[in-house]
Scaffold this motif. Structure first.
Motif, PDB file in Angstrom:
ATOM      1  N   THR A 263       0.839  -1.206   0.000  1.00 18.95           N
ATOM      2  CA  THR A 263       0.000   0.000   0.000  1.00 18.95           C
ATOM      3  C   THR A 263       0.867   1.247   0.000  1.00 18.95           C
ATOM      4  OG1 THR A 263      -0.136  -0.161   2.403  1.00 18.95           O
ATOM      5  CG2 THR A 263      -1.954  -1.084   1.141  1.00 18.95           C
ATOM      6  N   ASP A 289      -1.442  -1.675  -3.697  1.00 22.05           N
ATOM      7  CA  ASP A 289      -1.929  -0.482  -4.390  1.00 22.05           C
ATOM      8  C   ASP A 289      -1.116  -0.306  -5.671  1.00 22.05           C
ATOM      9  OD1 ASP A 289      -2.851   1.967  -5.253  1.00 22.05           O
ATOM     10  OD2 ASP A 289      -2.890   2.862  -3.243  1.00 22.05           O
ATOM     11  N   ASN A 291      -2.046   1.057  -8.449  1.00 26.54           N
ATOM     12  CA  ASN A 291      -2.225   2.389  -9.026  1.00 26.54           C
ATOM     13  C   ASN A 291      -1.199   3.368  -8.483  1.00 26.54           C
ATOM     14  OD1 ASN A 291      -3.634   4.516 -10.489  1.00 26.54           O
ATOM     15  ND2 ASN A 291      -4.379   5.172  -8.473  1.00 26.54           N
ATOM     16  N   GLU A 317      -5.679  -5.873  -7.126  1.00 32.91           N
ATOM     17  CA  GLU A 317      -5.573  -4.465  -6.758  1.00 32.91           C
ATOM     18  C   GLU A 317      -6.443  -4.149  -5.557  1.00 32.91           C
ATOM     19  OE1 GLU A 317      -4.050  -1.993  -6.475  1.00 32.91           O
ATOM     20  OE2 GLU A 317      -4.503  -0.368  -7.859  1.00 32.91           O
ATOM     21  N   GLY A 319      -6.263  -0.899  -4.377  1.00 33.61           N
ATOM     22  CA  GLY A 319      -6.456   0.538  -4.488  1.00 33.61           C
ATOM     23  C   GLY A 319      -7.565   0.867  -5.483  1.00 33.61           C
ATOM     24  N   ASN A 320      -7.314   1.859  -6.299  1.00 33.21           N
ATOM     25  CA  ASN A 320      -8.316   2.327  -7.260  1.00 33.21           C
ATOM     26  C   ASN A 320      -8.114   1.591  -8.580  1.00 33.21           C
ATOM     27  OD1 ASN A 320      -9.814   3.813  -9.160  1.00 33.21           O
ATOM     28  ND2 ASN A 320      -9.686   5.660  -7.900  1.00 33.21           N
ATOM     29  N   ALA A 321      -8.878   0.518  -8.805  1.00 35.95           N
ATOM     30  CA  ALA A 321      -8.681  -0.322  -9.987  1.00 35.95           C
ATOM     31  C   ALA A 321      -8.975   0.418 -11.296  1.00 35.95           C
ATOM     32  CB  ALA A 321      -9.514  -1.586  -9.880  1.00 35.95           C
ATOM     33  N   GLU A 323      -8.739   3.568 -11.968  1.00 35.64           N
ATOM     34  CA  GLU A 323      -7.668   4.538 -12.206  1.00 35.64           C
ATOM     35  C   GLU A 323      -6.364   3.825 -12.554  1.00 35.64           C
ATOM     36  OE1 GLU A 323      -5.436   7.974  -9.602  1.00 35.64           O
ATOM     37  OE2 GLU A 323      -7.632   7.867  -9.506  1.00 35.64           O
ATOM     38  N   HIS A 356      -8.447  -8.022 -14.476  1.00 39.03           N
ATOM     39  CA  HIS A 356      -7.423  -6.997 -14.673  1.00 39.03           C
ATOM     40  C   HIS A 356      -6.396  -7.445 -15.710  1.00 39.03           C
ATOM     41  CE1 HIS A 356      -8.353  -5.298 -10.412  1.00 39.03           C
ATOM     42  NE2 HIS A 356      -9.165  -4.795 -11.332  1.00 39.03           N
TER      43      HIS A 356
END
Length: 408
Positions: A263, A289, A291, A317, A319-321, A323, A356
């Motif tokens: 992270t 993370d 991203n 992921e 975090g913000n997949a 993005e 992803h």
């Protein structure tokens, strides 16, 4: 052969077959077993035990646990036995089973125990993940174990990596007056085979073949960024990536950076002169993370057309997949050579986020798993901007395809 001799031969083969099955399956019958066989059986039984009701737990299933207990000397003696009876690859498998079945990870905190282990990449990953819990007396021993494995891997992987990558970058003019570091040894040996000295068992090269010394500014160099997921599932990939990063950082023909992330993001590029220090700077475990890691790497890029970003992650992921995928698309659109490795390990078929992986494949990124032996050739192909789909197909490596859940 007489009938009697033939019968004796058949009976001998049958006895050996029964012996092997007995050692494989376990049991109480000791007929036909030598003293060495009984020691081997006790070593296996200490780990794999016997199943409730008298059956063996050795061939699978949930057997009762063996009797190693929590004594470091007892475990050390057991490890000595299995090293005597089995080759190193089998010893490493048995050690890993012991860590899982007998909770021996606690024993890794004891320097006396550490010194007895057969060291491999998996053990290094365990040591790195446990180092925060280690007492000071065990840390020096742990570092020595890690150093031993790293040195062995460097000896195995460094030469091929160096020659392959240097050849890929300096594929232009050649010279017969190269500096020592620029000698192309395969071509030099080939050009001097007639100078073989049988009495010395060596070749005395009269003509050197090497790469022309092309003075380059840093702005002319290809840039390789290894961006490595350091979550627990990627532990062995982190070990291999650190070693390859150290080898590539020693080559003046490319610029190499190593970025590890969970992270948080940590840039270990300045420590690449010593891969052991890199590994002790890694924090295995935690979230993921991707991203944030791609955003950091994006900030390192100064020459998009000469940048090769190798993202090593299972793509789970946290975090913000959306993005993350948008950022990957921007990197590709900028001309960066983005390669996604789902694993850099010997372990085979990786577990990964298929959605992803397919989305990144749809962007034109090659997405697949890679073994350490394949990695130097992969980097050479990437540096030459070869079609990595063709490269992978020529090595029976399965790529993730857009819209398909096929796993490498």
């Amino acid at each position: 052969m007489t009938d009697g001799a033939g019968r004796d031969d058949r009976e001998g083969k049958e006895a050996e077959r029964r012996r092997r099955w007995r050692l494989a399956l376990g049991g109480d019958d000791e007929d036909g077993l030598s003293e060495r066989d009984l020691r081997m059986d006790r070593a296996l039984n200490a780990l794999y035990g016997t199943a409730p009701g008298g059956g063996s737990g050795r061939a699978g299933g949930s057997g009762r646990r063996g009797g190693l207990g929590a004594s470091a000397p007892r475990v050390a003696r057991w490890l000595g036995d299995i090293r005597e009876f089995f080759p190193t690859p089998v010893v490493q498998v048995i050690q890993r089973d012991a860590f899982d079945r007998l909770n021996l990870k606690a024993m890794l905190l004891e320097p006396e125990f550490l010194a007895t282990l057969e060291a491999d990449v998996h053990l290094v990953a365990d040591l790195i993940s446990l180092r925060a819990a280690m007492p000071e007396k065990a840390k020096d021993t742990a570092r020595q174990v890690v150093r031993k494995v790293v040195d062995e891997l460097m000896a195995k992987l460094a030469h091929a990596t160096t020659e392959t990558i240097r050849g890929a970058v300096r594929r232009g003019r050649r010279t017969h007056r190269p500096r020592f570091a620029d000698i192309d040894w395969p071509r030099t040996i080939q050009a001097n085979l007639r100078h073989w000295q049988a009495e010395h068992r060596t070749i005395v090269p009269e003509r050197l073949v090497g790469f022309a010394n092309q003075a380059r500014n840093k702005a002319d160099l290809d840039q390789v960024i290894l961006c490595v997921d350091q979550s627990g599932s990627m532990a062995t990939s982190v070990v291999y990536a650190s070693i390859f990063g150290a080898v590539m950082a020693s080559l003046p023909v490319i610029e190499t950076r190593l970025v590890c992330f969970d992270t948080a993001v940590v840039d270990l590029s300045e420590d690449l002169a010593d891969p052991v220090e890199v590994l002790f700077g890694v924090q295995l475990g935690g979230g993921t993370d991707i991203n944030a890691a791609l955003a950091y790497c994006q900030g390192l890029v100064t020459r998009p057309a000469k940048t090769h970003l190798v993202l090593i992650t299972d793509l789970f992921e946290g975090g913000n997949a959306p993005e993350m995928l948008q950022r990957a698309a921007a990197l590709v659109a900028a001309g960066i050579n983005l390669v996604v490795l789902l694993a850099l390990s010997d372990d085979g078929r990786p577990s990964y986020d298929t959605s992803h992986a397919q989305a990144l494949a749809a962007l034109g990124c090659p997405v697949f798993a890679c073994t350490p032996d394949q990695f130097p050739d992969l980097m050479a192909a990437a540096l030459k901007r070869d079609d990595l789909a063709d490269w992978a197909a020529g090595r029976d490596i399965s790529l993730v395809r857009a819209g398909h859940a096929d796993a490498p």
